[in-house]
Design an enzyme around this catalytic site. Sequence first.
Site, PDB file in Angstrom:
ATOM      1  N   SER A  65     -22.805  44.678   9.509  1.00  0.00           N
ATOM      2  CA  SER A  65     -22.201  43.349   9.347  1.00  0.00           C
ATOM      3  C   SER A  65     -21.089  43.282   8.321  1.00  0.00           C
ATOM      4  O   SER A  65     -20.469  42.220   8.159  1.00  0.00           O
ATOM      5  CB  SER A  65     -23.278  42.320   9.013  1.00  0.00           C
ATOM      6  OG  SER A  65     -24.033  42.022  10.166  1.00  0.00           O
ATOM      7  N   TYR A 171     -27.459  32.109  10.069  1.00  0.00           N
ATOM      8  CA  TYR A 171     -26.699  33.319  10.395  1.00  0.00           C
ATOM      9  C   TYR A 171     -26.831  33.636  11.880  1.00  0.00           C
ATOM     10  O   TYR A 171     -27.940  33.780  12.397  1.00  0.00           O
ATOM     11  CB  TYR A 171     -27.255  34.467   9.565  1.00  0.00           C
ATOM     12  CG  TYR A 171     -26.424  35.711   9.515  1.00  0.00           C
ATOM     13  CD1 TYR A 171     -25.404  35.853   8.583  1.00  0.00           C
ATOM     14  CD2 TYR A 171     -26.671  36.775  10.370  1.00  0.00           C
ATOM     15  CE1 TYR A 171     -24.654  37.018   8.501  1.00  0.00           C
ATOM     16  CE2 TYR A 171     -25.941  37.947  10.300  1.00  0.00           C
ATOM     17  CZ  TYR A 171     -24.930  38.060   9.361  1.00  0.00           C
ATOM     18  OH  TYR A 171     -24.192  39.223   9.281  1.00  0.00           O
ATOM     19  N   ASN A 173     -24.953  36.129  14.884  1.00  0.00           N
ATOM     20  CA  ASN A 173     -23.942  37.102  15.308  1.00  0.00           C
ATOM     21  C   ASN A 173     -23.022  36.532  16.375  1.00  0.00           C
ATOM     22  O   ASN A 173     -21.859  36.936  16.494  1.00  0.00           O
ATOM     23  CB  ASN A 173     -24.639  38.357  15.822  1.00  0.00           C
ATOM     24  CG  ASN A 173     -25.348  39.118  14.721  1.00  0.00           C
ATOM     25  OD1 ASN A 173     -24.749  39.465  13.711  1.00  0.00           O
ATOM     26  ND2 ASN A 173     -26.638  39.362  14.904  1.00  0.00           N
ATOM     27  N   GLY A 309     -24.288  45.396   5.212  1.00  0.00           N
ATOM     28  CA  GLY A 309     -24.494  45.545   6.648  1.00  0.00           C
ATOM     29  C   GLY A 309     -25.663  46.447   6.978  1.00  0.00           C
ATOM     30  O   GLY A 309     -25.964  47.400   6.246  1.00  0.00           O
TER      31      GLY A 309
END
Length: 362
Positions: A65, A171, A173, A309
């Site tokens: 990430s 959060y 994606n 990440g």
Amino acid sequence: MSVTTPNDRTQQLQKAVEEIAASGSWAGIQVRVNDPDGERVASAGVAELGGNTAPRTDGHFRIGSNTKTFTATLVLQLVADGRIALDGTVDDYLPEYGIDRRITVRMLLQHTSGLFNFTGEYYEDGTIAPGIDWEGQAWVDKLFHTYEPEELVRFSLSKPARFEPGTDWSYANTNYVVLRLLVEKVAGRPFAEEMQERLLTPLGLTGTGIPGASPEIAEPHAHGYYTYQDGEEWKTVDVTRANPSWISAAGDMISTTKDLHTFFSALMRGDLLPADLLDQMRSPHTKFAYGLGLIVQETEYGTLYTHNGGFWGWGALMFSSPDGRTTLTASLTTGDARLDLAKAAEAFAAVQQSLLAEAFGA
């Protein structure tokens, strides 16, 4: 009075990474610290299970990430050029998807859109709304499967939103895959080409790239392993070669610790964005300290900016002081340790605290 020399500090960093490798949670680790006194690098553990060679400090790795910070910077450059409106309606750019017209570009960047997370929603009460196959045997079976970004977005839009746009933070994606599609629509060319011309080439990031659906990773690199439980059996699979299209612009990039330092330091110095946009990027949400593609972390060493990440087999750290003069970048690879998600998160947090002390504690 004793004086700590640069060599002493390098030895301290090496000792810290050796202790991390010896913890048993990680196969290997490589770390780079840049500060006004120079650069320090260290590595420990093994680059491959069964071997005895430590990961190379110039090795390539999957940054997970941290990709989001690259994506956000690219989007904000287009905002600076007047080609994207930060508070513009996303549906105006991508009408073919039927995205809720209340959702703005800013909401995508800051995770306040409410769009369903295609890797699954995990609610406060412990319930889970499953997404695509991204863990366990189901993910291993699809290690080389290709997902198109449009497919991921349409899958998300077929699910109920987590909350009304702009009313909460979560959060997802999905937000960054929509941003990829938005960039391609505005730029009129593939996302990777726009990223290459605007960020990677100008900064000389020769070790950084967007693999698309390719499972390959350039040499040199350590190996990443996925250890998981399948029924009553624990399995370990080498996932160094894996198709990252399942995560797309939310986490698919490959880089090096040197390139991450170059990028993040330049961003924090103000070399990549106008001052007003960098200020907005670094302004945290009230629920979670997330700005526009990065995290604002208050530590005992002061305010730091980051976006770590994770990717099966890999972990990545990217921290900077506000002025970009001191940075910490690192890659970890997992091996055959039997860690569930909670234990893996605890191990990652412990690594982070140890390395922050080495990089920023002085």
